[in-house]
Design a protein around this motif. Structure first.
Motif, PDB file in Angstrom:
ATOM      1  N   SER A 621      -7.547  36.770 -32.874  1.00 31.15           N
ATOM      2  CA  SER A 621      -6.931  36.374 -34.139  1.00 31.15           C
ATOM      3  C   SER A 621      -7.120  37.445 -35.203  1.00 31.15           C
ATOM      4  N   LEU A 622      -8.124  38.285 -35.013  1.00 27.21           N
ATOM      5  CA  LEU A 622      -8.410  39.388 -35.927  1.00 27.21           C
ATOM      6  C   LEU A 622      -8.697  40.616 -35.082  1.00 27.21           C
ATOM      7  N   LEU A 623      -7.982  41.700 -35.339  1.00 28.53           N
ATOM      8  CA  LEU A 623      -8.090  42.902 -34.524  1.00 28.53           C
ATOM      9  C   LEU A 623      -8.335  44.110 -35.420  1.00 28.53           C
ATOM     10  N   PHE A 624      -9.480  44.762 -35.203  1.00 30.11           N
ATOM     11  CA  PHE A 624      -9.827  45.997 -35.910  1.00 30.11           C
ATOM     12  C   PHE A 624      -9.615  47.168 -34.959  1.00 30.11           C
ATOM     13  N   LEU A 625      -9.025  48.246 -35.463  1.00 26.01           N
ATOM     14  CA  LEU A 625      -8.791  49.444 -34.657  1.00 26.01           C
ATOM     15  C   LEU A 625      -9.209  50.665 -35.452  1.00 26.01           C
ATOM     16  N   ASP A 626     -10.055  51.477 -34.862  1.00 24.72           N
ATOM     17  CA  ASP A 626     -10.552  52.684 -35.517  1.00 24.72           C
ATOM     18  C   ASP A 626      -9.802  53.893 -34.967  1.00 24.72           C
ATOM     19  N   GLU A 627      -8.838  54.369 -35.743  1.00 26.72           N
ATOM     20  CA  GLU A 627      -8.028  55.533 -35.407  1.00 26.72           C
ATOM     21  C   GLU A 627      -7.403  55.408 -34.012  1.00 26.72           C
ATOM     22  N   PRO A 628      -6.610  54.380 -33.769  1.00 29.59           N
ATOM     23  CA  PRO A 628      -6.017  54.220 -32.424  1.00 29.59           C
ATOM     24  C   PRO A 628      -4.929  55.222 -32.115  1.00 29.59           C
ATOM     25  N   THR A 629      -4.334  55.842 -33.140  1.00 32.47           N
ATOM     26  CA  THR A 629      -3.239  56.781 -32.895  1.00 32.47           C
ATOM     27  C   THR A 629      -3.706  58.225 -32.828  1.00 32.47           C
ATOM     28  N   SER A 630      -4.997  58.474 -33.012  1.00 29.87           N
ATOM     29  CA  SER A 630      -5.495  59.855 -32.956  1.00 29.87           C
ATOM     30  C   SER A 630      -5.331  60.392 -31.539  1.00 29.87           C
ATOM     31  N   GLY A 631      -4.730  61.564 -31.428  1.00 27.43           N
ATOM     32  CA  GLY A 631      -4.524  62.173 -30.125  1.00 27.43           C
ATOM     33  C   GLY A 631      -3.269  61.723 -29.414  1.00 27.43           C
ATOM     34  N   LEU A 632      -2.480  60.850 -30.030  1.00 27.92           N
ATOM     35  CA  LEU A 632      -1.248  60.378 -29.411  1.00 27.92           C
ATOM     36  C   LEU A 632      -0.054  61.111 -29.997  1.00 27.92           C
ATOM     37  N   ASP A 633       0.949  61.287 -29.171  1.00 30.26           N
ATOM     38  CA  ASP A 633       2.191  61.860 -29.696  1.00 30.26           C
ATOM     39  C   ASP A 633       2.967  60.767 -30.433  1.00 30.26           C
ATOM     40  N   SER A 634       4.082  61.156 -31.040  1.00 29.43           N
ATOM     41  CA  SER A 634       4.823  60.217 -31.886  1.00 29.43           C
ATOM     42  C   SER A 634       5.382  59.049 -31.085  1.00 29.43           C
ATOM     43  N   SER A 635       5.882  59.313 -29.874  1.00 31.96           N
ATOM     44  CA  SER A 635       6.454  58.229 -29.074  1.00 31.96           C
ATOM     45  C   SER A 635       5.379  57.243 -28.638  1.00 31.96           C
ATOM     46  N   SER A 636       4.221  57.759 -28.213  1.00 28.48           N
ATOM     47  CA  SER A 636       3.120  56.876 -27.813  1.00 28.48           C
ATOM     48  C   SER A 636       2.601  56.081 -28.996  1.00 28.48           C
ATOM     49  N   SER A 637       2.544  56.719 -30.151  1.00 33.54           N
ATOM     50  CA  SER A 637       2.085  56.011 -31.346  1.00 33.54           C
ATOM     51  C   SER A 637       3.046  54.889 -31.717  1.00 33.54           C
ATOM     52  N   ARG A 638       4.344  55.156 -31.623  1.00 30.23           N
ATOM     53  CA  ARG A 638       5.320  54.120 -31.948  1.00 30.23           C
ATOM     54  C   ARG A 638       5.247  52.976 -30.936  1.00 30.23           C
ATOM     55  N   LEU A 639       5.028  53.317 -29.668  1.00 25.47           N
ATOM     56  CA  LEU A 639       4.887  52.274 -28.650  1.00 25.47           C
ATOM     57  C   LEU A 639       3.675  51.401 -28.936  1.00 25.47           C
ATOM     58  N   LEU A 640       2.570  52.048 -29.350  1.00 25.17           N
ATOM     59  CA  LEU A 640       1.369  51.288 -29.677  1.00 25.17           C
ATOM     60  C   LEU A 640       1.587  50.416 -30.902  1.00 25.17           C
ATOM     61  N   LEU A 641       2.233  50.964 -31.932  1.00 21.50           N
ATOM     62  CA  LEU A 641       2.501  50.168 -33.143  1.00 21.50           C
ATOM     63  C   LEU A 641       3.454  49.020 -32.855  1.00 21.50           C
ATOM     64  N   LYS A 642       4.380  49.241 -31.941  1.00 20.92           N
ATOM     65  CA  LYS A 642       5.286  48.165 -31.574  1.00 20.92           C
ATOM     66  C   LYS A 642       4.530  47.025 -30.896  1.00 20.92           C
TER      67      LYS A 642
END
Length: 1064
Positions: A621-642
């Motif tokens: 119900s509550l999710l904390f993420l510490d720099e989850p997009t660090s080291g990812l390219d733009s497509s992978s980051s967008r997939l993760l954000l999606k």
């Protein structure tokens, strides 16, 4: 010996014939042990297992010819034999360390009659000798001295297993062979019989030599072909099968059995590892086939639905055109034929299955629950294949637990059915998303009111005047932060380096320690601890802490199985894992190992997504993420954000730290928390309004510049806010406080007054601590901060918090089962490393077996000492890998609520395989090289307990110490303890310490197991060595139990250390 005295006395007093005397001697044998038993039990209990058995093995003669010969030679044997009192003195002098001479005339420094080696004298006719006398007065024997008879050592009979012929004089050496004593000078003496029976060092010549056996003390026979004879044998021993023994064999060569054992062991290990690996591979292949079939089935089903939808739309369109034509053609619109045609079309439409989302509500718009089919007006659900297969028609009234009832009703039990259900649900969710994207009314309502969104409790986290200060340095990390992160939204925490982004997220997650915290943190508007919701809170660390020797799916499945509710059906758990794999784009690498530093696996971006997926599968119900997009390219980051956006739509409160995202990524966030250096807030609100807020301050984003990059550059002082504006970037936190009417810290009030704004006074969170403190005061503050920090650790990790999550996760027993499966897979994938350990043990056993021998003089104490050191070193170092390699993974899992006890017990259980196998590997070389008299089972039992003991100590070192110091301690600890145990007999100060050293008990158990096999002529040798070493022949079981106790205590210490290290 006592039987001899009885027969001699009968010869003197009763004058019976020789045959009667011998029969009386045989009948008196049974009384011998009874006479000496109490003395032996009192003085030699530590080296006598069974008084009667040991005594009879030494003196129960079956052939008394040597006695008859001696009686005929001396004619007064009774006056030459020791009385019972002398026997007691003889034994007592041995145990008291006073020597083995019972004749009182032999205490002089000069040669006295009766003291010559190999000779014996009579007490004479003057002294009356009573052989049964218990008088401690020893008679003087100085008359009629003669050489000892064969079969005697003067003045007693040699024990069984000895060879006591008359000695012969060697002119070259001047010794009486085979006894190696010299004739007394100045006396007319000849070589006599044996002179002493003692330990093997002082009287080896008395012992029947190896390669021969001595059925009596005067007869020596060579070993026949197919037999072997050890030193002190009374009979020859047949060699084992598959072993050939030549004549005069001293021992049997059992290397063949060692080779056979090694071959059998290797075959067994290959079968175990290959068979287990084959089973796992077959299971995975079957699982993959079932998954593929289910996916194809669902795809075909969706294809049919899509085609039917096209046909339906075409038919509906055609019906509309037909109705319009008929309406224009006929003026009378109430003609019954029109309605008849339309009625026929409606019937045709209802005949085919239509995908309908239904959740059991009576309203017209109802979300999906995983069941398909038309809905009638009575609120009953009709399965989709009902019209085509009436026999499978089922009706179910939808209720509170509709999903679980539906799963049971459908009979979803097999793996194929579970995958079909999962992929069917995923396709429905995709259909819902497509309708939502098209902004259809039914899609929006279905997605908003779906059952999937209802089952997660909402968590809102608010904070007011949150201030965090280090206790030791009094440095402010966060200052006067006020805001709120809302469920169903993605909040990005941004700012320059050192702004306290991770610190803020740790404070909200309840992971801050060693800090003074002031202000309020509210959960759903109440001052509750976030730890009360630990089961439904996910925390993704910055580092990718995942198990590299597990596949992607195995990592996610283990996290889901251990942290999801036990009330959730297995099919729903599989659905959750499959959904996460799909959302994160990990389907193609689901069966690939994640990989480690040594062995490459999936890519870095995929590993980062697996790190996030470990928390997504628990449906938080509550999710904390510490720099989850660090080291990812733009497509992978967008997939993760999606994927995170999908979670937010389910009501999840997502908070993440981000470093300068792209513009497209930035627009995907809902809220933004922008921090400045020093832990001050610059902005907190919607992403849509951030440019409007800063534009009001005169800070406009230039064209073709990413807004978050521009704002962070301003906060770093690298870019001026605006050429036309006089605002200073250091004033941005203050302007945010004034803009919202928040409390202004005291150290910022003067600047606020300059800006001409009304102030709300607040306490300075940092205090005035700029004054120089004394050295003593600083030391006291450091000590106090350390104590407070440990108190915080105890509060966070050891005090049980109230559980408000309303989720019952698996207990210790079920988690133990999950851990067993996971660790077994990891061990099977480390088979090459295990084989290396076994090979090193095999070489160590061969080297020690070839170099050291089990000597008869100390019953193998020296060789066993090296064995203890080798086993301890190799097994303890190997045990370090059990907990040192995945310590970070354990810390993450334990912080999320997974049982530490289940984790520890499962690892220890799997390691018991090595505890059983490693002693066999070592002994397969060592035992068959050294060939000790103790049995293989005795040595194996002791070494199992030793491996169990040192493995527990290895656990403690691996958990409590870093890898380098742990390896150093694992090398020094066994060596030092073994030296203390072996040197304790020479140093009184070390005796007490030796009792706390496991090598002392291991060495005692091994020596005792070997000493039990020495009897007969070895009786004095056995007692002498045990007296010297301080061992007790009855203490073997005690040693085994103490070693097991050491292993248990070390495991308890290791588990306590496992709980303690969580604070780090």
């Amino acid at each position: 010996m006592a039987a001899i005295q009885v027969e001699a006395q009968a010869q003197v007093e009763n004058n019976v014939n020789e045959d009667e005397l011998r029969s009386q001697l045989r009948s008196g044998v049974g009384n011998v042990t009874d006479r000496i038993a109490l003395e032996m039990q009192r003085r030699a209990d530590f080296c006598i297992l069974d008084e009667k058995l040991d005594w009879n093995r030494a003196f129960n003669y079956s052939n008394l010819d040597f006695l008859t010969t001696c009686m005929a030679k001396t004619e007064d044997a009774a006056s030459r034999l020791c009385t019972e009192a002398e026997i007691r003195v003889y034994l007592g002098s041995f145990f008291d360390g006073g020597g083995l001479q019972a004749n009182k005339n032999c205490n002089l420094t000069s040669w006295v009659a009766g003291c010559e080696p190999g000779w014996a004298c009579s007490a004479g006719s003057v002294q009356k000798i009573d052989l049964e006398s218990t008088d401690k007065e020893i008679p003087a024997r100085t008359s009629e001295c003669k050489s000892c008879c064969e079969g005697f050592f003067c003045p007693q009979a040699c024990p069984l297993g000895s060879y006591c012929p008359l000695a012969t004089f060697n002119q070259t050496t001047g010794l009486c062979e085979p006894y190696n004593y010299q004739l007394p000078s100045g006396r007319n003496h000849t070589c006599g019989g044996a002179n002493i029976w003692a330990d093997v060092d002082r009287s080896r010549e008395v012992f029947c030599p190896a390669g021969s056996y001595c059925p009596t003390t005067t007869d020596k026979k060579p070993c026949d072909n197919g037999h072997y004879c050890l030193t002190g044998s009374t009979s020859e021993t047949r060699c084992s099968k598959l072993i050939s023994c030549k004549e005069n064999s001293k021992e049997q060569n059992i290397h063949t059995y060692g080779i056979m054992l090694i071959i059998a062991l290797v075959a067994l290990l290959l079968i175990i590892y290959n068979f287990s690996d084959q089973i796992l591979s077959i299971r995975e292949r079957r699982r993959a086939r079932n998954r593929e079939r289910a996916a194809r089935s669902v795809q075909q089903k969706e294809l049919v639905r899509a085609r039917w939808k096209v046909v339906k739309d075409a038919a509906t369109k055609h019906a509309g055109k037909l109705q319009a034509n008929l309406s224009r053609r006929f003026s009378n619109r109430n003609h019954p034929e029109n309605f008849e045609i339309l009625h026929d079309l409606d019937v045709q439409e209802d005949t085919f299955p239509l995908p309908t989302n239904y959740a059991g509500n009576s309203s017209a718009l109802q979300p999906s629950t995983g069941l398909e089919g038309p809905v009638n007006r009575s609120g009953l659900h009709i399965p989709e294949d009902g019209p085509r297969n009436p026999a499978r028609l089922s009706l179910e009234i939808k209720g509170k637990n509709s999903k679980e009832k539906a799963l049971k009703e459908k009979g979803i039990r097999t793996e194929s059915q579970i995958f079909k259900y999962a992929y069917g649900q995923i396709e429905k969710e995709k259909s819902q998303e497509r309708r939502y994207e098209n902004r259809t009314f039914s899609g929006v309502v279905s997605l908003a009111t779906g059952d999937e969104q209802k089952k997660r409790p909402l968590i809102e986290v608010g904070f007011k005047d949150l201030t965090l200060t280090l206790k030791s340095k009094q440095r402010c990390l966060l200052k006067c932060l006020t805001g709120k992160i809302m469920p169903g939204r993605i909040t990005a925490v941004m700012g320059p380096s050192g702004a306290g982004k991770t610190t803020l997220m740790s404070a909200l997650a309840g992971k801050e320690t060693g800090c003074n915290k002031s202000g309020l943190v509210l959960i759903n508007g109440k001052p509750e601890s976030i730890h009360s919701y630990k089961k439904i809170v996910g925390f993704v660390p910055q580092d990718d802490i995942v198990h590299g020797n597990l596949t992607v799916e195995e990592n996610l499945r283990f996290s889901a199985w251990c942290r999801l509710s036990t009330k959730l059906p297995r099919a729903e758990k599989v659905l959750i894992v499959e959904r996460v794999l799909m959302n994160l784009g990990l389907q193609e690498v689901r069966d690939s190992l994640v990989g480690t530093v040594e062995k490459r696996g999936i890519s870095g971006g995929q590993r980062k997504r697996v790190n996030v997926g470990l928390e997504m599968v628990i449906e938080p119900s509550l999710l904390f993420l510490d720099e989850p997009t660090s080291g990812l390219d733009s497509s992978s980051s967008r997939l993760l954000l999606k994927a995170l956006k999908h979670e937010a739509l389910a009501g999840v409160n997502v908070c993440m730290v981000v470093h300068q995202p792209s513009y497209a990524l930035f627009k995907m966030f809902d809220d933004l928390i922008l921090l400045a250096k020093g832990g001050l807030m610059v902005y907190h609100g919607s992403v849509r309004n951030v440019e409007e807020y800063f534009g009001g301050l005169g800070i406009n984003v230039p064209e073709r510049v990413n807004p978050p990059d521009h704002y962070i550059d301003i906060l770093e002082g690298m870019v001026e806010p605006s050429p036309s504006s006089s605002i200073n970037y250091k004033d941005l936190p203050l302007r945010w406080l004034l803009h919202n009417g928040y409390t202004v810290p005291e150290d910022m009030q003067s600047r606020a007054a300059e800006l001409g704004n009304p102030l709300r006074s607040g306490s300075d969170s940092t205090g005035s601590g700029s004054e120089l403190q004394s050295f003593t005061t600083e030391i006291w503050q450091d000590v106090r901060s350390n104590v407070e920090q440990r108190r915080d650790h105890i509060h966070h990790y050891f005090l049980k918090q109230k559980d408000l999550a309303d989720r019952r996760t698996p207990g210790i027993i079920r988690q133990y089962k999950y851990f067993l499966g996971r660790i077994t897979k990891q061990r099977l994938r480390e088979a090459r490393l295990q084989a290396t350990d076994y090979l090193i043990l095999l070489l160590a056993g061969a080297c020690l077996g070839a170099i050291t021998k089990i000597s008869d003089t100390d019953f193998g104490a020296t060789g066993y000492t090296y064995t203890i050191i080798a086993i301890s070193l190799l097994c303890q170092i190997a045990a370090l890998r059990t907990f040192s390699q995945d310590k970070l993974q354990y810390l993450r899992e334990s912080a999320s609520g997974i049982s530490s006890l289940a984790h520890f017990l499962a690892k220890d259980t799997v390691d018991q395989f090595n505890t059983v196998i490693k002693p066999v590997v070592f002994l397969s070389m060592f035992y068959f090289f050294t060939n000790p008299r103790s049995t293989f089972i005795d040595n194996y039992t002791v070494l199992i307990c030793l491996v169990y003991c040192v493995t527990g100590m290895g656990y403690a070192f691996a958990i409590f110490l870093n890898p380098g110091p742990a390896q150093l301690f694992s090398v020094l600890f066994p060596v030092c303890l073994t030296l203390i145990a072996s040197q304790s007999l020479k140093n009184e100060a070390l005796k007490g310490i030796a009792y706390l050293c496991y090598p002392k008990w291991t060495l005692e158990a091994l020596v005792i197991a070997n000493a039990r096999r020495y009897y007969g002529v070895w009786l004095i040798n056995r007692c002498g060595i045990l007296v010297k070493l301080g061992y007790n022949l009855h203490a073997w079981k005690e040693c085994i139990l103490i070693l097991i106790a050491f292993g248990l205590v070390s495991r308890v210490i290791a588990f306590i250390s496992l709980l303690i290290i969580r604070k780090k």
